[in-house]
Scaffold this motif. Structure first.
Motif, PDB file in Angstrom:
ATOM      1  N   LEU A   1       0.834  -1.205   0.000  1.00  0.00           N
ATOM      2  CA  LEU A   1       0.000   0.000   0.000  1.00  0.00           C
ATOM      3  C   LEU A   1       0.869   1.256   0.000  1.00  0.00           C
ATOM      4  CD1 LEU A   1      -2.734   1.451   0.194  1.00  0.00           C
ATOM      5  CD2 LEU A   1      -2.569   1.225   2.692  1.00  0.00           C
ATOM      6  N   ILE A   2       1.924   1.263   0.817  1.00  0.00           N
ATOM      7  CA  ILE A   2       2.832   2.409   0.856  1.00  0.00           C
ATOM      8  C   ILE A   2       3.497   2.599  -0.508  1.00  0.00           C
ATOM      9  CG2 ILE A   2       4.988   3.271   1.860  1.00  0.00           C
ATOM     10  CD1 ILE A   2       4.119   1.872   4.494  1.00  0.00           C
ATOM     11  N   GLY A   3       3.930   1.485  -1.118  1.00  0.00           N
ATOM     12  CA  GLY A   3       4.518   1.572  -2.455  1.00  0.00           C
ATOM     13  C   GLY A   3       3.545   2.145  -3.468  1.00  0.00           C
ATOM     14  N   ALA A   4       2.271   1.729  -3.377  1.00  0.00           N
ATOM     15  CA  ALA A   4       1.258   2.236  -4.304  1.00  0.00           C
ATOM     16  C   ALA A   4       1.048   3.729  -4.118  1.00  0.00           C
ATOM     17  CB  ALA A   4      -0.059   1.480  -4.090  1.00  0.00           C
ATOM     18  N   ILE A   5       1.008   4.189  -2.875  1.00  0.00           N
ATOM     19  CA  ILE A   5       0.797   5.612  -2.597  1.00  0.00           C
ATOM     20  C   ILE A   5       1.971   6.446  -3.115  1.00  0.00           C
ATOM     21  CG2 ILE A   5       0.627   7.318  -0.739  1.00  0.00           C
ATOM     22  CD1 ILE A   5      -0.942   5.201   0.865  1.00  0.00           C
ATOM     23  N   VAL A   6       3.192   5.985  -2.836  1.00  0.00           N
ATOM     24  CA  VAL A   6       4.377   6.742  -3.267  1.00  0.00           C
ATOM     25  C   VAL A   6       4.444   6.812  -4.786  1.00  0.00           C
ATOM     26  CG1 VAL A   6       6.898   6.774  -3.283  1.00  0.00           C
ATOM     27  CG2 VAL A   6       5.670   6.216  -1.169  1.00  0.00           C
ATOM     28  N   ALA A   7       4.264   5.653  -5.466  1.00  0.00           N
ATOM     29  CA  ALA A   7       4.344   5.639  -6.930  1.00  0.00           C
ATOM     30  C   ALA A   7       3.189   6.410  -7.559  1.00  0.00           C
ATOM     31  CB  ALA A   7       4.350   4.200  -7.438  1.00  0.00           C
ATOM     32  N   GLY A   8       2.013   6.369  -6.921  1.00  0.00           N
ATOM     33  CA  GLY A   8       0.847   7.022  -7.495  1.00  0.00           C
ATOM     34  C   GLY A   8       0.849   8.523  -7.327  1.00  0.00           C
ATOM     35  N   PHE A   9       1.191   9.008  -6.140  1.00  0.00           N
ATOM     36  CA  PHE A   9       1.116  10.441  -5.863  1.00  0.00           C
ATOM     37  C   PHE A   9       2.416  11.180  -6.153  1.00  0.00           C
ATOM     38  CE2 PHE A   9      -2.430   8.880  -3.285  1.00  0.00           C
ATOM     39  CZ  PHE A   9      -3.428   9.778  -3.652  1.00  0.00           C
ATOM     40  N   PHE A  10       3.531  10.466  -6.061  1.00  0.00           N
ATOM     41  CA  PHE A  10       4.822  11.136  -6.225  1.00  0.00           C
ATOM     42  C   PHE A  10       5.643  10.521  -7.359  1.00  0.00           C
ATOM     43  CE2 PHE A  10       3.621  11.017  -1.693  1.00  0.00           C
ATOM     44  CZ  PHE A  10       3.375  12.378  -1.495  1.00  0.00           C
ATOM     45  N   GLY A  11       4.966   9.807  -8.278  1.00  0.00           N
ATOM     46  CA  GLY A  11       5.668   9.107  -9.346  1.00  0.00           C
ATOM     47  C   GLY A  11       6.495  10.015 -10.226  1.00  0.00           C
ATOM     48  N   LYS A  12       5.937  11.143 -10.612  1.00  0.00           N
ATOM     49  CA  LYS A  12       6.683  12.064 -11.488  1.00  0.00           C
ATOM     50  C   LYS A  12       7.877  12.668 -10.763  1.00  0.00           C
ATOM     51  CE  LYS A  12       2.920  13.324 -14.605  1.00  0.00           C
ATOM     52  NZ  LYS A  12       2.097  14.419 -15.175  1.00  0.00           N
ATOM     53  N   ALA A  13       7.725  12.895  -9.457  1.00  0.00           N
ATOM     54  CA  ALA A  13       8.813  13.514  -8.693  1.00  0.00           C
ATOM     55  C   ALA A  13       9.978  12.546  -8.496  1.00  0.00           C
ATOM     56  CB  ALA A  13       8.293  14.000  -7.345  1.00  0.00           C
ATOM     57  N   ILE A  14       9.669  11.272  -8.228  1.00  0.00           N
ATOM     58  CA  ILE A  14      10.737  10.307  -7.925  1.00  0.00           C
ATOM     59  C   ILE A  14      11.284   9.628  -9.169  1.00  0.00           C
ATOM     60  CG2 ILE A  14       9.799   9.889  -5.624  1.00  0.00           C
ATOM     61  CD1 ILE A  14       8.679   7.252  -6.604  1.00  0.00           C
ATOM     62  N   GLY A  15      10.574   9.715 -10.307  1.00  0.00           N
ATOM     63  CA  GLY A  15      11.065   9.117 -11.538  1.00  0.00           C
ATOM     64  C   GLY A  15      10.612   7.680 -11.716  1.00  0.00           C
ATOM     65  N   ARG A  16      10.806   7.184 -12.930  1.00  0.00           N
ATOM     66  CA  ARG A  16      10.320   5.843 -13.291  1.00  0.00           C
ATOM     67  C   ARG A  16      11.057   4.746 -12.523  1.00  0.00           C
ATOM     68  NH1 ARG A  16       7.824   6.138 -18.557  1.00  0.00           N
ATOM     69  NH2 ARG A  16       8.610   4.088 -19.151  1.00  0.00           N
ATOM     70  N   ALA A  17      12.378   4.844 -12.459  1.00  0.00           N
ATOM     71  CA  ALA A  17      13.163   3.792 -11.804  1.00  0.00           C
ATOM     72  C   ALA A  17      12.809   3.675 -10.324  1.00  0.00           C
ATOM     73  CB  ALA A  17      14.652   4.060 -11.976  1.00  0.00           C
ATOM     74  N   ASN A  18      12.717   4.801  -9.652  1.00  0.00           N
ATOM     75  CA  ASN A  18      12.383   4.767  -8.225  1.00  0.00           C
ATOM     76  C   ASN A  18      10.950   4.301  -7.990  1.00  0.00           C
ATOM     77  OD1 ASN A  18      14.872   5.567  -7.151  1.00  0.00           O
ATOM     78  ND2 ASN A  18      14.433   7.732  -7.538  1.00  0.00           N
TER      79      ASN A  18
ATOM     80  N   TYR B   1       3.857   4.524 -16.862  1.00  0.00           N
ATOM     81  CA  TYR B   1       4.703   3.560 -16.144  1.00  0.00           C
ATOM     82  C   TYR B   1       4.482   3.617 -14.637  1.00  0.00           C
ATOM     83  CZ  TYR B   1       9.133   1.051 -15.197  1.00  0.00           C
ATOM     84  OH  TYR B   1      10.091   0.160 -14.784  1.00  0.00           O
ATOM     85  N   GLN B   2       4.621   4.789 -14.042  1.00  0.00           N
ATOM     86  CA  GLN B   2       4.469   4.917 -12.584  1.00  0.00           C
ATOM     87  C   GLN B   2       3.046   4.598 -12.154  1.00  0.00           C
ATOM     88  OE1 GLN B   2       6.009   7.115 -14.665  1.00  0.00           O
ATOM     89  NE2 GLN B   2       7.365   8.506 -13.539  1.00  0.00           N
ATOM     90  N   ARG B   3       2.086   5.028 -12.947  1.00  0.00           N
ATOM     91  CA  ARG B   3       0.683   4.768 -12.624  1.00  0.00           C
ATOM     92  C   ARG B   3       0.398   3.265 -12.623  1.00  0.00           C
ATOM     93  NH1 ARG B   3      -3.841   4.766 -16.220  1.00  0.00           N
ATOM     94  NH2 ARG B   3      -2.452   5.517 -17.861  1.00  0.00           N
ATOM     95  N   PHE B   4       0.991   2.550 -13.563  1.00  0.00           N
ATOM     96  CA  PHE B   4       0.764   1.105 -13.634  1.00  0.00           C
ATOM     97  C   PHE B   4       1.319   0.402 -12.401  1.00  0.00           C
ATOM     98  CE2 PHE B   4       1.501  -3.258 -14.988  1.00  0.00           C
ATOM     99  CZ  PHE B   4       0.317  -3.552 -15.630  1.00  0.00           C
ATOM    100  N   PHE B   5       2.528   0.783 -11.995  1.00  0.00           N
ATOM    101  CA  PHE B   5       3.110   0.171 -10.800  1.00  0.00           C
ATOM    102  C   PHE B   5       2.279   0.501  -9.563  1.00  0.00           C
ATOM    103  CE2 PHE B   5       6.944  -0.650 -13.267  1.00  0.00           C
ATOM    104  CZ  PHE B   5       7.347  -1.854 -12.727  1.00  0.00           C
ATOM    105  N   SER B   6       1.741   1.693  -9.494  1.00  0.00           N
ATOM    106  CA  SER B   6       0.882   2.056  -8.372  1.00  0.00           C
ATOM    107  C   SER B   6      -0.357   1.175  -8.334  1.00  0.00           C
ATOM    108  CB  SER B   6       0.481   3.532  -8.485  1.00  0.00           C
ATOM    109  OG  SER B   6      -0.420   3.884  -7.453  1.00  0.00           O
TER     110      SER B   6
END
Length: 699
Positions: free
Chosen positions: A10-27, A109-114
């Protein structure tokens, strides 16, 4: 520790979903993979804890209380839950790794991982729940996230059609599910599993008001209707093949180990109640047998590589449901586990082939891929052999156990169920190796000029997206540019690009982020059945988690005949299922490698049957005319007669007209002349005097 298992993804989903553009695709993929990996490791710890006799049934907090009814959030971790946790987290971890390669160039990409990480959280909440409230939360959450995943490429009209279809069909099942929960809550006053099950004997003595039915029969059937939607049982199966419009990784995640198996898990969890109603078990076994056999037939005529695997999923879910109806709950969960590995393997291998073929999904445009993609070939072969129940492969132990359990069952409908699962063995082998031979062996049918590609006929109700050549390609996302040598999914402007290999182009093996999950899934597909059948089916692994009534002896009969995994596999070579599977492989080999022209003759001779299968038994047409059309007609009638005529015409406009008429009458006496008003006053005074005089009593 248990709280951390669902919270990590859940934490991974929140970080990738809300902050995906800020942290980048790899992160984004690092944080979500880390979350799922943590969940898998902690699930392993919980598994070994259960293995050594541990069991947890704890309430974390009370969400609400109404009178004596408490709505709580808590965890139940026993052998059934531990098995599901391991399967869900392992397959999800493989899908996360695979997605790095498959979606590498996708703008979402980030949205899919979220989304896939959120899906993992939802499924874990479902299987770890200790009460019906949390079960329903997880149940609806996986439905919501599956809607987002199936329609991930939201610029594709067919993806939007598919996710709406999945969402609506699942709401039909969920309506029955919540009715079943409501019935149990109304008569037990609790939503906690243990407290509900403890009142099972009391419930078995009650009847549904106004009927002579035992209360548990409609309650269990309503619960199972929920499973019919989620686990795609006939006739609520229609959403699953169309859900192939989503990216291939979610096909593996949703249709292998998670969403579609939620219904199987739920019925096994409620086994203490289902065991008290033979009528409910008969309903379950008949629905499962119809799904196992008739969905398998549809797989034989599919030309989209993902749809062949999708119809295989439907058929295997039918096997699991048949096992539930035969009171072989442990066999159903065992097949759920083995199926999760080899079906995820087949879906991901199909995705690897799609990448290698430049996103052409039509198996008639393939052939001879074996020498170009050796890792994909060998892992696909292992998955196919496990699927058809080859002795020593994991699928053999689970499928053969289900067939034998049904043969020993005396539940009404078990005779038809036995015929269905036996016949399905041949059908499964036929469509599985039809796909295998057409993809990996025979003449190379790719790399031709555009006009020379096999142009697949478009079935009347087929929902595959077709490009300008007529080639099916479900995996067409939203924007970007494709390099044929990249292990990635195509983007939206690929609608205007060439799909399939051009002249002189050859398939290519995919990168390690694609092949590593294939290898890791192939290992349990090959071995896990051999090592786990003893404790899971004939040991005490599910003791205390699954309950079987004294009058249901199917598993007891199998226990007496079981003499070890090795002996079972050796004996399986002599059994009818093995020879039926072998016959299916031989027929597929002859029809699609030796004498392919014979298939045209068969199709011409059985045109009516092919048309029936091509139109999926006309169930989509039936739903469109009866349910969707009926809803439109009902809505149109309510709009015309209810909204326009009664509300707008009578209440709103009618009251306005009434006020207008009254105003027009009153307006005529407002002339502005004093003598008119004086005359009216005199008339009024006379009227009042007459009224009071007439009320005086006569003397």
């Amino acid at each position: 520790m248990l709280v951390a298992i669902p919270l990590a993804p859940l934490i991974g989903a929140i970080v990738a979903g809300f902050f995906g553009k800020a942290i980048g695709r790899a992160n984004a993929h690092r944080i979500t993979i880390l979350g799922v990996a943590v969940a898998f490791i902690l699930s392993l710890v919980a598994f070994f804890g259960v293995l050594h006799g541990g069991r947890v049934d704890e309430t974390l907090y009370t969400w609400s209380q109404i009178g004596d009814i408490r709505f709580e959030v808590g965890f139940l971790v026993d052998s059934l839950t531990a098995t599901m946790m391991l399967v869900v987290t392992f397959v999800s971890l493989m899908v996360h790794i695979y997605t790095i390669g498959y979606m590498v160039d996708d703008p979402g990409y980030q949205r899919f991982f979220s989304y896939i990480s959120l899906f993992t959280f939802s499924m874990l909440m479902l299987v770890m729940s200790n009460n019906m409230l949390q079960l329903f939360f997880g149940w609806e959450a996986v439905g919501l996230v599956s809607y987002l995943l199936i329609g991930f490429w939201y610029t594709k009209p067919m993806a939007i059609y598919a996710n709406l279809k999945a969402f609506l069909v699942n709401r039909v099942g969920d309506f029955g599910f919540i009715l079943g929960i409501g019935l149990l809550l109304a008569y037990t006053g609790t939503m906690h599993y243990g407290e509900v099950f403890a009142k099972g004997e009391e419930l078995s003595k009650l009847t549904l008001p106004g009927t002579g039915w035992m209360l548990l029969t409609p309650a269990c059937i309503c619960l199972f209707i929920g499973a019919m939607g989620k686990s795609a049982q006939f006739p609520l199966h229609v959403w699953l093949p169309d859900s192939m419009e989503g990216p291939t990784p979610i096909s593996a995640l949703i249709h292998a180990a998670t969403m579609v198996t939620a219904g199987i898990f739920m019925v096994a969890r409620f086994s203490p109640l289902f065991e008290l109603s033979d009528a409910a078990l008969s309903f379950v076994i008949v629905i499962g047998s119809i799904t196992a056999l008739f969905m398998g037939f549809l797989g034989v005529i599919q030309n989209d590589i993902k749809r062949v695997v999708a119809y295989s999923t439907l058929s295997q879910l039918g096997y699991m449901t048949v096992a539930l109806g035969a009171s072989a709950y442990s066999a159903a969960i065992f097949h759920l586990m083995t199926h999760a590995f080899f079906k995820a393997l087949l879906f991901l291998a199909a995705g690897s082939v799609i990448i290698g073929m430049h996103h052409d999904q039509d198996i008639r445009n393939m052939g001879g891929v074996k020498k170009y993609m050796p890792i994909t070939w060998i892992t696909s072969l292992i998955g196919s052999l496990a699927l058809i129940g080859t002795p020593f492969f994991s699928g053999f132990y689970s499928k053969d156990s289900i067939i034998e359990a049904v043969a020993e069952s005396h539940i009404a409908g078990s005779g038809f169920a036995y015929f269905a699962v036996i016949a399905s063995v041949f059908v499964t082998a036929l469509y599985s190796f039809r796909m295998y031979f057409l993809v990996f062996h025979g003449k190379e049918r790719f790399g031709l000029a555009h006009g020379h590609h096999a142009a697949p006929a478009v079935p009347l109700m087929q929902t595959n997206h077709m490009d300008h050549r007529g080639t099916t390609h479900n995996d067409v996302p939203a924007a970007g540019k494709l390099d044929v040598h990249e292990a990635s999914a195509p983007h939206a402007d690929a609608h205007d690009e060439h799909h399939g290999l051009g002249p002189g182009e050859k398939p290519h093996e995919t990168g390690w982020v694609i092949t590593l999950p294939l290898i890791l899934l192939a290992i349990p597909s090959l071995l896990i059945g051999f090592f786990t059948i003893g404790p899971m089916l004939y040991g005490d692994w599910f003791k205390g988690a699954i309950f079987v009534g004294e009058n249901h002896h199917a598993m007891e009969a199998l226990r007496e005949e079981f003499h070890g995994a090795l002996q079972m596999a050796l004996h399986g070579v002599l059994g009818l299922p093995f020879w039926l599977a072998l016959a299916g492989v031989v027929v597929a080999w002859y029809l699609y490698l030796v004498n392919p022209k014979l298939t045209d003759v068969i199709e011409a001779k059985t045109g009516w049957l092919y048309k029936l299968l091509d139109n999926k038994y006309y169930l989509d047409r039936f739903n469109e005319i009866v349910f969707a059309g009926g809803a439109r007609r009902l809505g149109g009638g309510l709009w015309r007669r209810g909204d326009q005529s009664f509300i707008d015409g009578f209440l709103v406009n009618g009251s306005a007209r009434l006020v207008g008429w009254f105003a027009s009458v009153v307006r005529t006496v407002q002339s502005g002349y004093i003598y008119h008003y004086a005359f009216a006053m005199i008339i009024g005074v006379l009227a009042l005097m007459s009224y009071f005089v007439l009320r005086q009593p006569m003397h």
